[in-house]
Design an enzyme around this catalytic site. Structure first.
Site, short mmCIF file in Angstrom:
data_model
loop_
_atom_site.label_atom_id
_atom_site.label_comp_id
_atom_site.label_asym_id
_atom_site.label_seq_id
_atom_site.Cartn_x
_atom_site.Cartn_y
_atom_site.Cartn_z
N GLU A 252 -52.68 -32.42 53.11
CA GLU A 252 -53.17 -32.90 54.61
C GLU A 252 -54.46 -33.57 54.48
O GLU A 252 -55.43 -33.36 55.33
CB GLU A 252 -53.44 -31.53 55.38
CG GLU A 252 -52.47 -31.41 56.29
CD GLU A 252 -50.93 -31.25 55.76
OE1 GLU A 252 -50.22 -32.29 56.02
OE2 GLU A 252 -50.47 -30.20 55.41
N GLY B 78 -51.86 -30.06 61.34
CA GLY B 78 -51.81 -29.43 59.81
C GLY B 78 -52.94 -28.94 59.25
O GLY B 78 -52.79 -27.80 58.46
N TRP C 4 -42.82 -35.78 47.55
CA TRP C 4 -43.47 -34.67 47.66
C TRP C 4 -43.38 -33.75 49.22
O TRP C 4 -44.24 -33.71 49.58
CB TRP C 4 -45.11 -34.74 47.51
CG TRP C 4 -45.45 -35.25 46.35
CD1 TRP C 4 -46.24 -36.75 46.23
CD2 TRP C 4 -45.07 -35.26 44.92
NE1 TRP C 4 -46.41 -37.19 44.97
CE2 TRP C 4 -45.71 -36.06 44.21
CE3 TRP C 4 -44.38 -34.26 44.22
CZ2 TRP C 4 -45.74 -36.20 42.73
CZ3 TRP C 4 -44.29 -34.20 42.97
CH2 TRP C 4 -44.90 -35.34 42.10
N GLY D 269 -58.13 -9.20 35.19
CA GLY D 269 -58.00 -9.02 33.89
C GLY D 269 -56.58 -9.81 33.69
O GLY D 269 -56.15 -10.60 34.36
C1 LIG Z 1 -47.24 -29.01 47.32
C2 LIG Z 1 -47.34 -30.72 47.76
C3 LIG Z 1 -46.68 -30.44 49.11
C4 LIG Z 1 -46.71 -32.03 49.72
N1 LIG Z 1 -46.26 -31.93 51.07
C5 LIG Z 1 -46.22 -33.14 51.58
C6 LIG Z 1 -45.30 -33.40 52.76
O1 LIG Z 1 -44.72 -32.72 53.06
N2 LIG Z 1 -45.40 -34.68 53.23
C7 LIG Z 1 -46.27 -35.59 52.87
O2 LIG Z 1 -46.18 -36.91 53.47
N3 LIG Z 1 -47.02 -35.69 51.52
C8 LIG Z 1 -46.98 -34.32 50.97
N4 LIG Z 1 -47.68 -34.33 49.78
C9 LIG Z 1 -48.59 -35.09 49.43
C10 LIG Z 1 -49.82 -35.15 49.57
O3 LIG Z 1 -50.16 -35.13 50.99
C11 LIG Z 1 -50.92 -35.92 48.83
O4 LIG Z 1 -50.68 -35.65 47.41
C12 LIG Z 1 -52.16 -36.24 49.28
O5 LIG Z 1 -52.22 -36.90 50.36
C13 LIG Z 1 -52.90 -37.15 48.22
O6 LIG Z 1 -52.08 -38.29 47.74
P1 LIG Z 1 -51.91 -38.41 46.27
O7 LIG Z 1 -51.20 -37.21 45.59
O8 LIG Z 1 -50.87 -39.81 45.98
O9 LIG Z 1 -53.58 -38.86 45.67
P2 LIG Z 1 -54.05 -40.24 45.70
O10 LIG Z 1 -54.22 -40.58 46.96
O11 LIG Z 1 -53.34 -40.97 44.57
O12 LIG Z 1 -55.43 -39.57 45.01
C14 LIG Z 1 -55.64 -39.35 43.61
C15 LIG Z 1 -57.17 -38.40 43.82
O13 LIG Z 1 -58.12 -39.52 43.96
C16 LIG Z 1 -58.84 -39.13 45.07
N5 LIG Z 1 -59.10 -40.34 45.86
C17 LIG Z 1 -58.29 -41.31 46.32
N6 LIG Z 1 -59.02 -42.23 47.28
C18 LIG Z 1 -60.24 -41.73 47.11
C19 LIG Z 1 -61.42 -42.43 47.64
N7 LIG Z 1 -61.59 -43.44 48.57
N8 LIG Z 1 -62.57 -41.73 47.46
C20 LIG Z 1 -62.75 -40.81 46.42
N9 LIG Z 1 -61.45 -40.03 46.37
C21 LIG Z 1 -60.37 -40.64 46.30
C22 LIG Z 1 -58.15 -38.29 45.88
O14 LIG Z 1 -58.80 -37.07 46.58
C23 LIG Z 1 -57.25 -37.44 44.74
O15 LIG Z 1 -58.14 -36.26 44.29
C24 LIG Z 1 -47.62 -33.06 49.25
C25 LIG Z 1 -48.21 -32.75 47.88
C26 LIG Z 1 -48.01 -31.70 47.38
C27 LIG Z 1 -48.67 -31.20 46.16
#
Ligand SMILES: Cc1cc2nc3c(=O)[nH]c(=O)nc-3n(C[C@H](O)[C@H](O)[C@H](O)COP(=O)(O)OP(=O)(O)OC[C@H]3O[C@@H](n4cnc5c(N)ncnc54)[C@H](O)[C@@H]3O)c2cc1C
Length: 393
Positions: A359, A237, A155, A335
Protein backbone atom coordinates in the site's frame (compact mmCIF):
# COMPACT_ATOMS: atom_id res chain seq x y z
CA UNK A 1 -11.48 13.56 19.76
CA UNK A 2 -13.96 11.10 21.20
CA UNK A 3 -12.59 7.58 21.53
CA UNK A 4 -15.49 6.25 23.56
CA UNK A 5 -17.23 3.53 21.56
CA UNK A 6 -20.99 3.86 21.13
CA UNK A 7 -23.11 0.94 22.38
CA UNK A 8 -23.52 -0.25 18.80
CA UNK A 9 -19.77 -0.09 18.12
CA UNK A 10 -19.05 -1.87 21.40
CA UNK A 11 -21.40 -4.70 20.57
CA UNK A 12 -19.95 -4.95 17.04
CA UNK A 13 -16.45 -5.18 18.58
CA UNK A 14 -17.60 -7.95 20.95
CA UNK A 15 -19.07 -9.85 18.01
CA UNK A 16 -15.90 -9.47 15.86
CA UNK A 17 -13.70 -10.59 18.78
CA UNK A 18 -15.79 -13.62 19.46
CA UNK A 19 -15.84 -14.57 15.78
CA UNK A 20 -12.06 -14.20 15.44
CA UNK A 21 -11.37 -16.14 18.66
CA UNK A 22 -13.55 -19.06 17.58
CA UNK A 23 -13.21 -19.16 13.81
CA UNK A 24 -9.83 -17.70 12.92
CA UNK A 25 -7.24 -17.77 15.74
CA UNK A 26 -7.23 -21.55 16.30
CA UNK A 27 -6.62 -22.27 12.59
CA UNK A 28 -4.50 -19.34 11.35
CA UNK A 29 -1.12 -21.04 11.88
CA UNK A 30 -2.30 -24.08 9.92
CA UNK A 31 -3.59 -21.92 7.06
CA UNK A 32 -0.23 -20.14 7.11
CA UNK A 33 1.64 -23.45 6.91
CA UNK A 34 -0.60 -24.79 4.16
CA UNK A 35 -0.41 -21.43 2.33
CA UNK A 36 -4.14 -21.42 1.77
CA UNK A 37 -7.29 -19.65 2.84
CA UNK A 38 -10.23 -22.06 2.93
CA UNK A 39 -13.15 -21.02 0.71
CA UNK A 40 -15.44 -21.93 3.61
CA UNK A 41 -13.87 -19.25 5.82
CA UNK A 42 -14.18 -16.64 3.06
CA UNK A 43 -17.82 -17.67 2.68
CA UNK A 44 -18.32 -17.38 6.43
CA UNK A 45 -17.00 -13.79 6.62
CA UNK A 46 -19.11 -12.98 3.57
CA UNK A 47 -22.24 -14.50 5.18
CA UNK A 48 -21.62 -12.44 8.33
CA UNK A 49 -21.81 -9.34 6.09
CA UNK A 50 -18.23 -8.39 6.96
CA UNK A 51 -16.96 -8.21 3.37
CA UNK A 52 -19.77 -5.75 2.60
CA UNK A 53 -18.95 -3.66 5.65
CA UNK A 54 -18.26 -0.51 3.63
CA UNK A 55 -20.99 -0.95 1.03
CA UNK A 56 -23.86 1.44 1.79
CA UNK A 57 -27.14 -0.19 2.82
CA UNK A 58 -28.86 1.02 -0.37
CA UNK A 59 -26.58 -1.34 -2.33
CA UNK A 60 -27.12 -4.24 0.04
CA UNK A 61 -24.13 -3.69 2.34
CA UNK A 62 -23.64 -3.08 6.03
CA UNK A 63 -22.90 0.65 5.77
CA UNK A 64 -20.41 0.54 8.67
CA UNK A 65 -19.02 3.78 10.04
CA UNK A 66 -15.25 4.29 9.91
CA UNK A 67 -14.66 3.21 13.52
CA UNK A 68 -16.67 -0.01 13.15
CA UNK A 69 -14.79 -0.90 9.96
CA UNK A 70 -11.54 -0.16 11.80
CA UNK A 71 -12.56 -2.40 14.71
CA UNK A 72 -13.34 -5.18 12.24
CA UNK A 73 -9.93 -4.84 10.55
CA UNK A 74 -8.23 -4.76 13.95
CA UNK A 75 -9.85 -8.01 15.07
CA UNK A 76 -9.36 -9.79 11.73
CA UNK A 77 -5.72 -8.57 11.73
CA UNK A 78 -5.24 -10.03 15.22
CA UNK A 79 -6.50 -13.37 13.93
CA UNK A 80 -4.94 -13.50 10.48
CA UNK A 81 -3.19 -10.71 8.58
CA UNK A 82 -3.62 -12.79 5.42
CA UNK A 83 -7.38 -12.75 5.80
CA UNK A 84 -7.19 -9.06 6.70
CA UNK A 85 -5.56 -8.45 3.33
CA UNK A 86 -8.72 -9.79 1.69
CA UNK A 87 -10.69 -7.13 3.57
CA UNK A 88 -8.15 -4.56 2.39
CA UNK A 89 -8.19 -5.28 -1.34
CA UNK A 90 -11.93 -6.04 -1.46
CA UNK A 91 -12.73 -2.73 0.24
CA UNK A 92 -10.31 -0.87 -2.07
CA UNK A 93 -12.33 -2.05 -5.07
CA UNK A 94 -15.58 -1.11 -3.30
CA UNK A 95 -14.37 2.40 -2.47
CA UNK A 96 -13.10 2.97 -6.02
CA UNK A 97 -16.46 1.99 -7.49
CA UNK A 98 -18.38 4.05 -4.90
CA UNK A 99 -16.37 7.17 -5.63
CA UNK A 100 -15.50 6.84 -9.33
CA UNK A 101 -18.17 4.55 -10.79
CA UNK A 102 -21.38 5.91 -12.29
CA UNK A 103 -24.75 4.85 -10.88
CA UNK A 104 -25.09 1.89 -13.23
CA UNK A 105 -21.63 0.57 -12.21
CA UNK A 106 -22.53 0.94 -8.55
CA UNK A 107 -25.78 -0.93 -9.07
CA UNK A 108 -24.06 -3.57 -11.14
CA UNK A 109 -21.12 -4.39 -8.87
CA UNK A 110 -21.71 -3.25 -5.30
CA UNK A 111 -24.54 -5.63 -4.29
CA UNK A 112 -22.45 -8.61 -5.44
CA UNK A 113 -19.31 -7.32 -3.74
CA UNK A 114 -21.38 -6.77 -0.58
CA UNK A 115 -22.45 -10.41 -0.37
CA UNK A 116 -19.06 -11.77 -1.42
CA UNK A 117 -20.60 -13.30 -4.55
CA UNK A 118 -17.71 -11.59 -6.26
CA UNK A 119 -14.32 -11.02 -4.62
CA UNK A 120 -12.39 -7.89 -5.49
CA UNK A 121 -8.66 -7.75 -6.29
CA UNK A 122 -6.35 -4.76 -6.67
CA UNK A 123 -3.93 -5.01 -9.60
CA UNK A 124 -1.37 -2.22 -9.74
CA UNK A 125 2.12 -3.74 -9.32
CA UNK A 126 3.97 -5.15 -12.34
CA UNK A 127 7.27 -6.98 -12.77
CA UNK A 128 9.03 -3.71 -13.71
CA UNK A 129 6.81 -1.30 -11.77
CA UNK A 130 6.38 -1.13 -8.00
CA UNK A 131 6.64 2.17 -6.14
CA UNK A 132 6.75 4.25 -9.33
CA UNK A 133 3.20 3.52 -10.39
CA UNK A 134 3.25 6.29 -13.00
CA UNK A 135 5.46 4.02 -15.15
CA UNK A 136 2.86 1.29 -15.64
CA UNK A 137 3.37 -0.83 -18.76
CA UNK A 138 0.00 -2.63 -18.96
CA UNK A 139 -1.68 -1.18 -22.00
CA UNK A 140 -5.32 -0.70 -23.00
CA UNK A 141 -6.70 0.51 -26.31
CA UNK A 142 -10.30 1.49 -26.98
CA UNK A 143 -11.80 0.01 -30.10
CA UNK A 144 -15.50 -0.10 -31.05
CA UNK A 145 -16.78 0.25 -27.49
CA UNK A 146 -14.33 -2.20 -25.92
CA UNK A 147 -11.02 -1.88 -24.13
CA UNK A 148 -8.39 -4.37 -25.22
CA UNK A 149 -6.02 -4.99 -22.28
CA UNK A 150 -2.53 -6.47 -22.51
CA UNK A 151 0.02 -6.81 -19.73
CA UNK A 152 0.85 -8.51 -16.45
CA UNK A 153 0.51 -7.76 -12.74
CA UNK A 154 2.34 -9.40 -9.87
CA UNK A 155 2.00 -10.08 -6.14
CA UNK A 156 -1.79 -9.76 -6.34
CA UNK A 157 -3.36 -10.60 -2.97
CA UNK A 158 -6.19 -13.10 -3.43
CA UNK A 159 -5.34 -13.12 -7.13
CA UNK A 160 -5.98 -16.89 -7.05
CA UNK A 161 -9.64 -16.40 -6.20
CA UNK A 162 -10.72 -12.80 -6.94
CA UNK A 163 -13.32 -12.48 -9.66
CA UNK A 164 -13.19 -8.72 -10.30
CA UNK A 165 -9.89 -6.85 -10.55
CA UNK A 166 -9.31 -3.12 -10.37
CA UNK A 167 -6.58 -2.91 -13.00
CA UNK A 168 -4.35 0.07 -13.70
CA UNK A 169 -3.20 0.52 -17.27
CA UNK A 170 -2.15 3.25 -19.61
CA UNK A 171 -3.81 4.38 -22.80
CA UNK A 172 -2.11 6.85 -25.14
CA UNK A 173 0.15 7.92 -22.29
CA UNK A 174 -2.75 8.45 -19.86
CA UNK A 175 -3.33 6.38 -16.74
CA UNK A 176 -6.67 4.55 -16.49
CA UNK A 177 -8.43 2.25 -14.01
CA UNK A 178 -10.54 -0.60 -15.40
CA UNK A 179 -12.68 -3.29 -13.85
CA UNK A 180 -11.61 -6.61 -15.35
CA UNK A 181 -13.54 -9.81 -14.74
CA UNK A 182 -11.65 -13.04 -14.23
CA UNK A 183 -13.99 -14.72 -16.69
CA UNK A 184 -12.87 -12.69 -19.67
CA UNK A 185 -11.02 -14.44 -22.49
CA UNK A 186 -7.25 -13.95 -22.30
CA UNK A 187 -7.10 -13.75 -18.48
CA UNK A 188 -4.74 -16.16 -16.69
CA UNK A 189 -3.25 -16.42 -13.21
CA UNK A 190 -0.38 -18.28 -11.61
CA UNK A 191 -0.28 -18.92 -7.84
CA UNK A 192 2.70 -17.67 -5.79
CA UNK A 193 4.06 -19.64 -2.84
CA UNK A 194 6.97 -19.40 -0.42
CA UNK A 195 6.44 -15.77 0.68
CA UNK A 196 7.88 -14.47 3.97
CA UNK A 197 4.45 -13.40 5.21
CA UNK A 198 0.83 -13.24 4.03
CA UNK A 199 1.34 -16.89 3.26
CA UNK A 200 -2.38 -17.64 3.15
CA UNK A 201 -3.28 -14.53 1.12
CA UNK A 202 -3.64 -16.63 -2.06
CA UNK A 203 -1.17 -14.45 -3.97
CA UNK A 204 -0.96 -14.71 -7.75
CA UNK A 205 0.66 -13.19 -10.79
CA UNK A 206 -1.98 -12.38 -13.38
CA UNK A 207 -1.83 -11.83 -17.14
CA UNK A 208 -4.08 -10.11 -19.67
CA UNK A 209 -3.68 -11.28 -23.25
CA UNK A 210 -5.98 -9.21 -25.48
CA UNK A 211 -8.69 -9.19 -22.79
CA UNK A 212 -11.77 -7.40 -24.13
CA UNK A 213 -13.53 -5.23 -21.54
CA UNK A 214 -16.73 -3.20 -22.03
CA UNK A 215 -16.04 0.55 -22.33
CA UNK A 216 -18.32 1.13 -19.32
CA UNK A 217 -15.86 -0.75 -17.04
CA UNK A 218 -13.67 2.36 -16.93
CA UNK A 219 -13.68 4.13 -13.54
CA UNK A 220 -13.13 7.88 -13.66
CA UNK A 221 -11.69 9.06 -16.96
CA UNK A 222 -8.40 8.72 -18.85
CA UNK A 223 -5.70 10.55 -16.90
CA UNK A 224 -7.47 9.85 -13.57
CA UNK A 225 -6.35 6.22 -13.19
CA UNK A 226 -3.53 6.22 -10.69
CA UNK A 227 -3.85 9.76 -9.35
CA UNK A 228 -7.59 9.75 -8.57
CA UNK A 229 -9.01 6.20 -8.63
CA UNK A 230 -5.75 4.74 -7.32
CA UNK A 231 -5.52 7.51 -4.74
CA UNK A 232 -8.99 6.66 -3.38
CA UNK A 233 -8.25 2.94 -3.31
CA UNK A 234 -4.82 3.29 -1.70
CA UNK A 235 -6.14 5.65 0.96
CA UNK A 236 -8.75 3.02 1.81
CA UNK A 237 -6.04 0.34 1.77
CA UNK A 238 -3.79 2.28 4.14
CA UNK A 239 -6.69 2.92 6.50
CA UNK A 240 -7.54 -0.80 6.71
CA UNK A 241 -3.89 -1.75 7.07
CA UNK A 242 -3.27 0.71 9.90
CA UNK A 243 -6.08 -0.93 11.88
CA UNK A 244 -4.95 -4.41 10.83
CA UNK A 245 -1.48 -3.60 12.17
CA UNK A 246 -3.09 -2.51 15.41
CA UNK A 247 -4.61 -6.00 15.56
CA UNK A 248 -1.20 -7.59 14.89
CA UNK A 249 0.36 -5.41 17.58
CA UNK A 250 -2.40 -6.22 20.07
CA UNK A 251 -2.13 -9.92 19.24
CA UNK A 252 1.63 -9.90 19.94
CA UNK A 253 1.07 -8.00 23.15
CA UNK A 254 -1.75 -10.28 24.36
CA UNK A 255 0.34 -13.38 23.66
CA UNK A 256 3.34 -11.87 25.51
CA UNK A 257 1.35 -10.80 28.55
CA UNK A 258 -0.12 -14.28 28.82
CA UNK A 259 3.24 -16.03 28.33
CA UNK A 260 5.21 -13.78 30.68
CA UNK A 261 2.57 -14.38 33.36
CA UNK A 262 2.85 -18.14 33.30
CA UNK A 263 6.48 -19.02 32.54
CA UNK A 264 8.99 -18.98 35.39
CA UNK A 265 12.78 -18.54 35.11
CA UNK A 266 15.12 -18.00 38.08
CA UNK A 267 12.22 -18.86 40.38
CA UNK A 268 9.90 -16.02 39.32
CA UNK A 269 7.49 -15.35 36.49
CA UNK A 270 9.04 -13.64 33.45
CA UNK A 271 6.85 -10.60 34.03
CA UNK A 272 8.60 -10.02 37.35
CA UNK A 273 11.97 -9.51 35.64
CA UNK A 274 12.48 -5.81 35.13
CA UNK A 275 14.04 -6.22 31.68
CA UNK A 276 10.92 -8.08 30.53
CA UNK A 277 8.77 -5.36 32.13
CA UNK A 278 10.67 -2.79 30.06
CA UNK A 279 9.84 -4.71 26.87
CA UNK A 280 6.19 -5.02 27.90
CA UNK A 281 6.00 -1.32 28.74
CA UNK A 282 7.25 -0.32 25.30
CA UNK A 283 4.86 -2.77 23.65
CA UNK A 284 1.85 -1.48 25.60
CA UNK A 285 2.75 2.14 24.87
CA UNK A 286 3.38 1.53 21.16
CA UNK A 287 0.09 -0.33 20.79
CA UNK A 288 -1.74 2.50 22.54
CA UNK A 289 -0.07 5.17 20.37
CA UNK A 290 -1.06 3.17 17.27
CA UNK A 291 -4.63 3.01 18.54
CA UNK A 292 -4.72 6.79 19.00
CA UNK A 293 -3.54 7.40 15.41
CA UNK A 294 -6.15 4.96 14.10
CA UNK A 295 -8.95 6.60 16.06
CA UNK A 296 -7.81 10.03 14.91
CA UNK A 297 -7.90 8.91 11.26
CA UNK A 298 -11.37 7.45 11.88
CA UNK A 299 -12.66 10.70 13.40
CA UNK A 300 -11.30 12.75 10.48
CA UNK A 301 -12.81 10.27 7.99
CA UNK A 302 -16.24 10.62 9.60
CA UNK A 303 -15.95 14.42 9.29
CA UNK A 304 -14.71 14.11 5.67
CA UNK A 305 -11.79 16.30 6.73
CA UNK A 306 -9.27 16.61 3.85
CA UNK A 307 -6.34 16.10 6.25
CA UNK A 308 -7.48 12.49 6.70
CA UNK A 309 -5.34 11.32 3.77
CA UNK A 310 -2.12 12.46 5.40
CA UNK A 311 -3.22 11.34 8.88
CA UNK A 312 -4.08 7.92 7.45
CA UNK A 313 -0.63 7.70 5.83
CA UNK A 314 0.92 8.53 9.22
CA UNK A 315 -1.25 5.91 10.94
CA UNK A 316 -0.16 3.24 8.41
CA UNK A 317 3.48 4.30 8.64
CA UNK A 318 3.54 4.23 12.44
CA UNK A 319 1.30 1.18 12.86
CA UNK A 320 3.34 -1.04 10.53
CA UNK A 321 6.56 -0.18 12.36
CA UNK A 322 4.92 -0.67 15.74
CA UNK A 323 3.64 -4.07 14.62
CA UNK A 324 7.16 -5.13 13.55
CA UNK A 325 8.70 -3.89 16.80
CA UNK A 326 6.03 -5.46 19.00
CA UNK A 327 6.17 -8.81 17.19
CA UNK A 328 9.97 -8.83 17.45
CA UNK A 329 9.78 -8.21 21.19
CA UNK A 330 6.99 -10.76 21.50
CA UNK A 331 9.32 -13.41 20.06
CA UNK A 332 12.06 -12.28 22.48
CA UNK A 333 9.72 -12.76 25.42
CA UNK A 334 8.66 -16.19 24.17
CA UNK A 335 12.27 -17.32 23.62
CA UNK A 336 12.55 -20.50 21.54
CA UNK A 337 8.80 -21.08 21.80
CA UNK A 338 8.32 -17.79 19.97
CA UNK A 339 10.29 -19.15 17.03
CA UNK A 340 8.11 -22.24 16.75
CA UNK A 341 4.88 -22.59 14.81
CA UNK A 342 3.07 -23.64 18.00
CA UNK A 343 2.74 -19.94 18.84
CA UNK A 344 1.38 -17.15 16.63
CA UNK A 345 4.12 -14.57 17.30
CA UNK A 346 6.51 -15.78 14.56
CA UNK A 347 3.63 -15.37 12.07
CA UNK A 348 2.90 -11.89 13.44
CA UNK A 349 6.48 -10.83 12.76
CA UNK A 350 6.54 -12.22 9.21
CA UNK A 351 3.16 -10.64 8.41
CA UNK A 352 3.95 -7.27 9.98
CA UNK A 353 7.11 -6.94 7.86
CA UNK A 354 4.90 -7.16 4.77
CA UNK A 355 2.85 -4.25 6.12
CA UNK A 356 5.92 -1.99 5.79
CA UNK A 357 6.07 -2.75 2.06
CA UNK A 358 2.47 -2.82 0.78
CA UNK A 359 0.00 0.00 0.00
CA UNK A 360 2.93 2.30 -0.71
CA UNK A 361 6.13 1.22 1.05
CA UNK A 362 7.12 3.09 4.20
CA UNK A 363 9.74 5.00 2.16
CA UNK A 364 6.89 6.24 -0.07
CA UNK A 365 4.98 7.28 3.08
CA UNK A 366 8.07 9.11 4.35
CA UNK A 367 8.39 11.03 1.10
CA UNK A 368 4.69 11.93 1.11
CA UNK A 369 4.50 12.90 4.78
CA UNK A 370 7.72 14.95 4.70
CA UNK A 371 6.64 16.81 1.53
CA UNK A 372 3.26 17.59 3.02
CA UNK A 373 4.88 18.65 6.31
CA UNK A 374 7.11 21.09 4.43
CA UNK A 375 4.19 22.50 2.41
CA UNK A 376 2.20 23.07 5.62
CA UNK A 377 5.23 24.76 7.16
CA UNK A 378 5.60 27.14 4.18
CA UNK A 379 1.88 27.97 4.28
CA UNK A 380 1.99 28.67 8.02
CA UNK A 381 4.98 30.98 7.58
CA UNK A 382 3.20 32.81 4.77
CA UNK A 383 0.07 33.24 6.93
CA UNK A 384 2.15 34.55 9.84
CA UNK A 385 3.99 37.00 7.59
CA UNK A 386 0.68 38.30 6.21
CA UNK A 387 -0.71 38.69 9.75
CA UNK A 388 2.42 40.57 10.87
CA UNK A 389 2.12 42.85 7.81
CA UNK A 390 -1.53 43.63 8.61
CA UNK A 391 -0.68 44.38 12.26
CA UNK A 392 2.12 46.82 11.37
CA UNK A 393 -0.15 48.82 9.01
C1 LIG B 1 2.48 -9.99 0.35
C2 LIG B 1 2.32 -8.92 -0.68
C3 LIG B 1 1.05 -8.64 -1.18
C4 LIG B 1 0.89 -7.69 -2.19
N1 LIG B 1 -0.37 -7.47 -2.71
C5 LIG B 1 -0.49 -6.61 -3.76
C6 LIG B 1 -1.77 -6.45 -4.41
O1 LIG B 1 -2.78 -7.02 -4.00
N2 LIG B 1 -1.84 -5.62 -5.48
C7 LIG B 1 -0.75 -4.95 -5.97
O2 LIG B 1 -0.89 -4.21 -6.95
N3 LIG B 1 0.47 -5.10 -5.37
C8 LIG B 1 0.62 -5.91 -4.30
N4 LIG B 1 1.84 -6.07 -3.69
C9 LIG B 1 3.01 -5.34 -4.23
C10 LIG B 1 3.36 -4.14 -3.37
O3 LIG B 1 2.38 -3.15 -3.48
C11 LIG B 1 4.75 -3.67 -3.84
O4 LIG B 1 5.65 -4.65 -3.37
C12 LIG B 1 5.11 -2.29 -3.29
O5 LIG B 1 4.36 -1.29 -3.92
C13 LIG B 1 6.61 -2.00 -3.51
O6 LIG B 1 6.96 -2.21 -4.83
P1 LIG B 1 8.21 -3.17 -5.17
O7 LIG B 1 8.10 -4.39 -4.35
O8 LIG B 1 8.25 -3.33 -6.63
O9 LIG B 1 9.47 -2.39 -4.65
P2 LIG B 1 10.29 -1.24 -5.43
O10 LIG B 1 9.36 -0.15 -5.86
O11 LIG B 1 11.16 -1.84 -6.43
O12 LIG B 1 11.16 -0.67 -4.23
C14 LIG B 1 12.19 -1.43 -3.62
C15 LIG B 1 12.65 -0.67 -2.37
O13 LIG B 1 13.13 0.62 -2.74
C16 LIG B 1 12.39 1.63 -2.05
N5 LIG B 1 12.21 2.77 -2.94
C17 LIG B 1 11.62 2.81 -4.16
N6 LIG B 1 11.61 4.05 -4.65
C18 LIG B 1 12.19 4.85 -3.72
C19 LIG B 1 12.47 6.25 -3.62
N7 LIG B 1 12.07 7.10 -4.57
N8 LIG B 1 13.08 6.70 -2.49
C20 LIG B 1 13.43 5.87 -1.51
N9 LIG B 1 13.20 4.53 -1.54
C21 LIG B 1 12.58 4.03 -2.63
C22 LIG B 1 11.06 0.98 -1.67
O14 LIG B 1 10.49 1.59 -0.53
C23 LIG B 1 11.51 -0.45 -1.39
O15 LIG B 1 12.01 -0.50 -0.07
C24 LIG B 1 2.02 -6.99 -2.67
C25 LIG B 1 3.30 -7.25 -2.13
C26 LIG B 1 3.44 -8.21 -1.15
C27 LIG B 1 4.81 -8.48 -0.61
Amino acid sequence: MDIQLSEKQQSAQDEFRDFVDRKIMPFANDHDKQETMPATLIQEVADKGYLGGLVPEQYGGNGMDSVTWGLLCEEIGRGSASLMSLFTVHSMVIQAILKWGDESSRERWLPRLATGEIIGGFALTEPNVGSDATAIETNATLDEGQWCVNGQKCWISFGQVASLFLVFAQTEGKSIALLVERECDGFSSEPISGMLGFRSAMLANIKFDHCKIPESNLLGRPGFGFSHVGGTALDQGRYSIAWGCLGLAQGGLNASLAYAGKRKQFGVYLNEHQLIQALLTDMITQAQATRMLCYRAAALKEQADPSVIMETAMAKYFASQAAVKISTDAIQIHGANGCSDKYPVQRYLRDSKIMEIIEGSNQMQQIMIAKHGYQSHVMNERRQAERAKRETK
